[in-house]
Design an enzyme around this catalytic site. Structure first.
Site, PDB file in Angstrom:
ATOM      1  N   ALA A  15      -0.849   5.172   4.048  1.00 31.55           N
ATOM      2  CA  ALA A  15      -0.940   6.160   4.630  1.00 31.55           C
ATOM      3  C   ALA A  15      -0.967   8.003   4.108  1.00 31.55           C
ATOM      4  O   ALA A  15      -0.607   9.135   4.430  1.00 31.55           O
ATOM      5  CB  ALA A  15      -0.882   7.319   5.984  1.00 31.55           C
ATOM      6  N   GLY A  16       0.601   7.606   3.162  1.00 35.25           N
ATOM      7  CA  GLY A  16       1.108   8.929   2.191  1.00 35.25           C
ATOM      8  C   GLY A  16       0.480   8.743   1.448  1.00 35.25           C
ATOM      9  O   GLY A  16      -1.230   8.523   0.952  1.00 35.25           O
ATOM     10  N   MET A  18       0.180   8.546  -2.090  1.00 34.49           N
ATOM     11  CA  MET A  18      -0.422   7.776  -3.301  1.00 34.49           C
ATOM     12  C   MET A  18      -1.031   7.077  -2.391  1.00 34.49           C
ATOM     13  O   MET A  18      -2.108   6.166  -3.597  1.00 34.49           O
ATOM     14  CB  MET A  18       1.157   7.262  -3.756  1.00 34.49           C
ATOM     15  N   GLY A 111       4.833   0.656  -6.783  1.00 31.32           N
ATOM     16  CA  GLY A 111       4.836   2.317  -7.608  1.00 31.32           C
ATOM     17  C   GLY A 111       5.999   2.782  -6.798  1.00 31.32           C
ATOM     18  O   GLY A 111       7.008   4.235  -7.389  1.00 31.32           O
ATOM     19  N   THR A 112       7.045   1.846  -5.685  1.00 30.31           N
ATOM     20  CA  THR A 112       7.264   2.362  -5.066  1.00 30.31           C
ATOM     21  C   THR A 112       9.246   2.708  -6.117  1.00 30.31           C
ATOM     22  O   THR A 112       9.728   1.226  -7.102  1.00 30.31           O
ATOM     23  CB  THR A 112       8.479   1.658  -3.930  1.00 30.31           C
ATOM     24  N   HIS A 167      11.038  16.473  -9.077  1.00 31.56           N
ATOM     25  CA  HIS A 167       9.834  16.530  -8.034  1.00 31.56           C
ATOM     26  C   HIS A 167       9.747  16.787  -6.534  1.00 31.56           C
ATOM     27  O   HIS A 167      10.961  17.820  -6.150  1.00 31.56           O
ATOM     28  CB  HIS A 167      10.421  14.256  -7.540  1.00 31.56           C
ATOM     29  N   HIS A 168       9.113  16.561  -5.849  1.00 29.40           N
ATOM     30  CA  HIS A 168       8.582  17.405  -4.580  1.00 29.40           C
ATOM     31  C   HIS A 168       9.886  17.236  -3.441  1.00 29.40           C
ATOM     32  O   HIS A 168      10.391  15.590  -3.982  1.00 29.40           O
ATOM     33  CB  HIS A 168       7.338  16.916  -3.970  1.00 29.40           C
ATOM     34  N   LYS A 171      10.389  13.205  -2.108  1.00 22.43           N
ATOM     35  CA  LYS A 171      10.777  11.960  -2.659  1.00 22.43           C
ATOM     36  C   LYS A 171      12.159  11.328  -2.267  1.00 22.43           C
ATOM     37  O   LYS A 171      13.616  12.166  -2.282  1.00 22.43           O
ATOM     38  CB  LYS A 171      11.096  12.246  -4.217  1.00 22.43           C
TER      39      LYS A 171
END
Length: 278
Positions: A15-16, A18, A111-112, A167-168, A171
């Site tokens: 649901a994120g 990415m 990717g985390t 970054h946003h 994060k």
């Protein structure tokens, strides 16, 4: 529809932002089949993964918070290729997610960011003993790989370098995994950067950023409106050489994600970094 030649895929963190992009990317290619969509957010439980990702038609794959049962289910689908778990979750959960996937014979594509060196070493040992491929990739962008290659070339001629990553503000970890990886690659060049000219004093702790190996400084910025950006700035007498990569749409990561899903079944151990499979 699944078949013997398709790769079954579970998206963790579905649901994120990415996760939704990964679901859309997987749905567009014929050799991958979305088998599971995992997310712990209560309001998304039971929703169709395709509809949540913004696809025009449902995928008939409901969002669930049950990772281990889904891993067991996909592991039992013997008529298909070995399954792949794509993980875009949280630094606090990713280590256990990877161990659990490997234990079931599911290949993780991670990717985390936020894994510690000790955790990476433990996971590498676990994957090798299980003869199970695992890809840990701080950044799936081809452009970032090219930036890092250019930085390595430049490091042969410059003795001063600092890294700024932006970054946003959602994060959770800092510095970013990409910035840490960039610093590690530079540190492996066999030289120490930023020789001291004066004795520095930080009037506010952290003003000079974090100190990585071989004297490399990393600075982190977190602001709404950003996605993911990195600068590597080299300095010498009379000149500055700046390398910068900007992300404007998370879709730019999807070619790297799809490549990783296809490649991980060919591996028998943990591999770190997209550049290793290009």
């Amino acid at each position: 529809m699944s078949n013997q030649t398709s790769i079954p895929v579970i998206v963790n963190g579905a649901a994120g932002k990415m996760g939704r992009e990964v679901i859309k990317a997987v749905a567009k290619v014929s050799d991958l089949t979305l088998m599971g969509a995992i997310d712990t957010t209560p309001e998304h439980q039971g929703k169709d993964a395709g509809e949540l990702a913004g696809l025009s038609e449902p995928l008939e794959v409901p969002i669930t918070n049950q990772l281990e049962p889904m891993l067991a289910y996909v592991a039992g689908e013997r008529q298909m290729q070995p399954g792949v778990l794509v993980d875009f979750t949280h630094p606090d959960a990713v280590y256990n997610n990877i161990r659990c996937a490997i234990a079931y014979g599911i290949r993780p594509v991670v990717g985390t960011t936020g894994l510690s060196p000790a955790q990476l070493e433990e996971l590498a040992d676990f994957a090798e003993k299980a003869s199970t491929g695992c890809l840990v990739i701080p950044n799936f962008s081809i452009g970032m790989v090219l930036l890092q290659e250019a930085a390595l070339r430049a490091s042969q001629y410059f003795d001063h370098v600092e890294i700024i990553e932006l970054h946003h503000n959602q994060k959770a970890d800092a510095p970013s995994g990409t910035a840490i990886q960039t610093a590690q690659l530079l540190a492996e060049m066999g030289k120490t950067f930023n020789p001291a000219i004066v004795e520095e004093t930080e009037k506010i702790a952290g003003a000079r950023g974090s100190l990585a190996d071989e004297g490399i400084r990393i600075h982190s910025v977190r602001l709404p409106g950003l996605i993911a950006h990195q600068e590597v700035i080299f300095g010498a007498a009379g000149q500055i050489y700046t390398l910068r990569h900007d992300t404007s749409d998370r879709a730019c990561y999807m070619p790297g994600v799809i490549l990783a899903i296809r490649k991980v079944n060919q591996l028998k151990s943990l591999v770190y970094g997209l550049e290793k499979i290009l």
